[in-house]
Scaffold this active site. Structure first.
Site, mmCIF file in Angstrom:
data_model
loop_
_atom_site.group_PDB
_atom_site.id
_atom_site.type_symbol
_atom_site.label_atom_id
_atom_site.label_comp_id
_atom_site.label_asym_id
_atom_site.label_seq_id
_atom_site.Cartn_x
_atom_site.Cartn_y
_atom_site.Cartn_z
ATOM 1 N N HIS A 65 24.609 36.251 42.720
ATOM 2 C CA HIS A 65 24.653 35.008 42.423
ATOM 3 C C HIS A 65 24.184 34.001 43.500
ATOM 4 C CE1 HIS A 65 28.209 35.905 39.859
ATOM 5 N NE2 HIS A 65 27.286 35.833 39.113
ATOM 6 N N LYS A 98 35.409 34.732 37.808
ATOM 7 C CA LYS A 98 34.803 36.005 38.399
ATOM 8 C C LYS A 98 34.259 35.298 39.692
ATOM 9 C CE LYS A 98 33.846 38.977 34.476
ATOM 10 N NZ LYS A 98 32.711 39.743 33.979
ATOM 11 N N HIS A 135 29.334 36.098 43.719
ATOM 12 C CA HIS A 135 28.979 37.070 44.768
ATOM 13 C C HIS A 135 27.575 37.139 45.365
ATOM 14 C CE1 HIS A 135 26.848 38.977 41.305
ATOM 15 N NE2 HIS A 135 28.112 39.185 40.573
#
Length: 566
Positions: free
Chosen positions: A133, A127, A130
């Site tokens: 994070h 994933k 983003h």
């Protein structure tokens, strides 16, 4: 010199209060016109049987008879004793402390002998990394640095989300619509597209969910085909994560995924069962937490599969056995407060000695005008996009205002990333942040670039002066209000670091650095530094040197670069 402690010593000779109680009562007035230190006399009224205002007058009269050199004036303002410090003596004391400690100014041995684990960043395999994070990473790295600065034995851990039902979905999607060549070329982007497509297709064909669950069971049973794909997904993801970590100057002592604890989870379930803590509920195995005001903590699904709490409990027990930590900090969004409260309570009920040191450090989330981020829907703001945009904008500003700046691409990287980090650290971590490109990339006002520019300004002044010695100066030339305001912030800086650690709040340091940059700029604009009078020049250069040193140290503590030119 500890001025509050020195004042407490003096007051102890005129009162019946112990030194520690006096020390805790001494205040810093909010308005400098009211003095630099203040003591309210309310607590003395009962024992001295006088009005607080009368007591203040009497103590002031005695104090002024034997006034120490570091006190310029003492006044009674109603029930308060207000102390005005001798400006030049104080400034000299503050600068000398900075120069004596050097780059270690603010560091201490407060945490020596104590072991701390800081778990942060924790992206999910396959994933995007983003902006959520990013927030986790910059807050965690700052706390990592802060604790190390205080002498704690710190181990930083990146706990990867690399296990769970999403991998069954991803394998199913890859088998149906993916290609090795395409995924090798697109890496995480290609994996995310497959994940999004799976959910789109599954809405019309629910049998896909059955296939995904079947792959999950195969993986837990050791199916090599599924595990080989899973390991490949991890390798692809780590390539991108490592590129970002390098740009952010982040390194971990230990990187482990949830999968590491897979073989440790059966022991957790067995221990809970043996202790009589785990009971059945609708086919699932739970720990009932009703007595503690919480919903039950799910340990095993009805099909025997493990859940996030099971893995977190297993990880905590394993870490305590390995590190014997005093504290183990977990950085996650505040949406997970209940989850952490539940499994941490279970660890406590198990009687594990590490339970007392488990700390959930939650932070506010990035919100968006059109709702939350969602990998399932492909709605995400990637961290590297934000970083690239910030660096591009910074480079454009440099090209406009200082096109001849040496190594401007590197400076743009340092300032652009610094702006993003400071933007996230400048406020209380628990506050939600409405994501706005305009706000994140704003370089005016109370921003990281403002603090970085103050540091660069100091470097420029010192460079023009030939980096004169900072030890040889007369503080009598720094008795003005502006120099005193700077010195107060230099003096108070070391106290910010343990306060930030005790509250796990990097913003305490970020705000102090902003105040210092603002105070120095006020001094810079009011007083010419490179004057002809050599004694005045040396004193002002000494102040500039101290500010440069503390700004650099503070920025580095927040994991922000301190460019020497901008």
């Amino acid at each position: 010199m500890d001025y509050k402690s020195a004042l407490a010593d003096i007051l102890a000779t005129y009162t019946d209060l112990p030194h520690e109680e006096l020390l805790q009562t001494i205040e810093t007035p909010p308005d400098p016109k009211l003095g630099d230190l203040a003591f309210p006399c309310f607590r003395l009224a009962k024992s001295m049987k006088k009005a607080p205002a009368v007591i203040a007058q009497e103590i002031i009269a005695k104090l002024m008879e034997a006034k120490p050199d570091w006190i310029n004036e003492a006044r009674a303002t109603g029930p308060y004793i207000n102390i005005f410090l001798d400006k030049s003596a104080f400034v000299g004391d503050a600068l000398t402390a900075v120069f004596k400690a050097g780059s270690s100014y603010g560091a201490s041995n407060l945490g020596v002998g104590q072991k701390i684990i800081v778990e942060y960043s924790s992206p999910n395999i396959a994933k995007y990394f983003h902006v959520g994070h990013f927030a986790n990473t910059v807050i965690g790295k700052a706390l990592d640095n802060i604790y190390r600065c205080l002498g704690y034995d710190v181990t930083s851990i990146n706990h990867l989300g690399d296990w769970g039902t999403q991998f069954g979905k991803l394998i199913t999607a890859y088998m149906k619509w993916g290609s090795k060549e395409e995924i090798e070329k697109t890496e995480i982007e290609g994996l995310v597209k497959l994940y999004v497509r799976f959910h789109e297709e599954a809405d019309n064909d629910p049998s896909l969910n059955d296939e995904a669950r079947a792959w999950g069971v195969k993986m837990e049973s050791g199916d090599e085909e599924g595990l080989a794909l899973w390991r490949w997904f991890i390798a692809l993801s780590m390539r991108e994560f490592d590129r970002l970590y390098k740009r952010l100057n982040v390194k971990f002592d230990l990187t482990r995924g949830e999968s590491y604890y897979t073989d440790k989870m059966p022991a957790v379930a067995k221990s809970l069962a043996d202790m009589g803590l785990m009971v059945e509920s609708d086919g699932a195995q739970i720990v009932d937490l009703e007595a503690y005001g919480m919903p039950p903590c799910l340990i095993l699904r009805s099909d025997g599969g493990t859940l996030y709490p099971t893995r977190d409990i297993a990880a905590a027990l394993d870490r305590y056995e390995l590190f014997k930590f005093d504290k183990c900090l977990y950085l996650t969004g505040h949406e997970q407060i209940l989850h952490f409260a539940q499994w941490m309570k279970v660890v406590e009920l198990m009687g594990n000695p590490g339970a007392a040191g488990l700390v959930h450090v939650s932070y506010g989330m990035y919100n968006f005008v059109d709702g939350k981020m969602s990998t399932r829907k492909g709605q995400i703001i990637k961290a590297d996009e934000v970083i690239n945009e910030a660096v591009t904008k910074t480079l454009a500003i440099i090209e406009e205002k200082n096109p001849d700046l040496p190594d401007k691409e590197t400076v743009a990287e340092e300032v652009g990333i610094g702006a993003l980090i400071f933007n996230r650290l400048y406020n209380n971590r628990i506050k939600d942040v409405m994501f706005s490109w305009e706000r994140v990339l704003n370089f005016e006002g109370e921003t990281g670039p403002y603090v970085q520019y103050a540091h660069a300004r100091c470097c420029s002044v010192l460079g023009k002066a030939g980096h004169a010695s900072s030890a040889d100066f007369d503080p009598a030339h720094l008795a003005d209000d502006e120099a005193f305001a700077v010195a107060r912030l230099l003096y108070d800086y070391p106290a910010c670091i343990p306060e930030a650690a005790s509250k796990n709040e990097p913003y305490i340091i970020a705000r102090h650095l902003m105040a210092l940059a603002q105070a120095y700029n006020a001094f810079y604009h009011k007083h010419i530094i490179l004057v002809d009078d050599q004694e005045v020049r040396k004193a002002r250069l000494a102040l500039t040197t101290a500010v440069q040193q503390v700004l650099k140290g503070g920025l580095n503590l927040l994991n922000i670069a301190a460019p020497e030119a901008m």
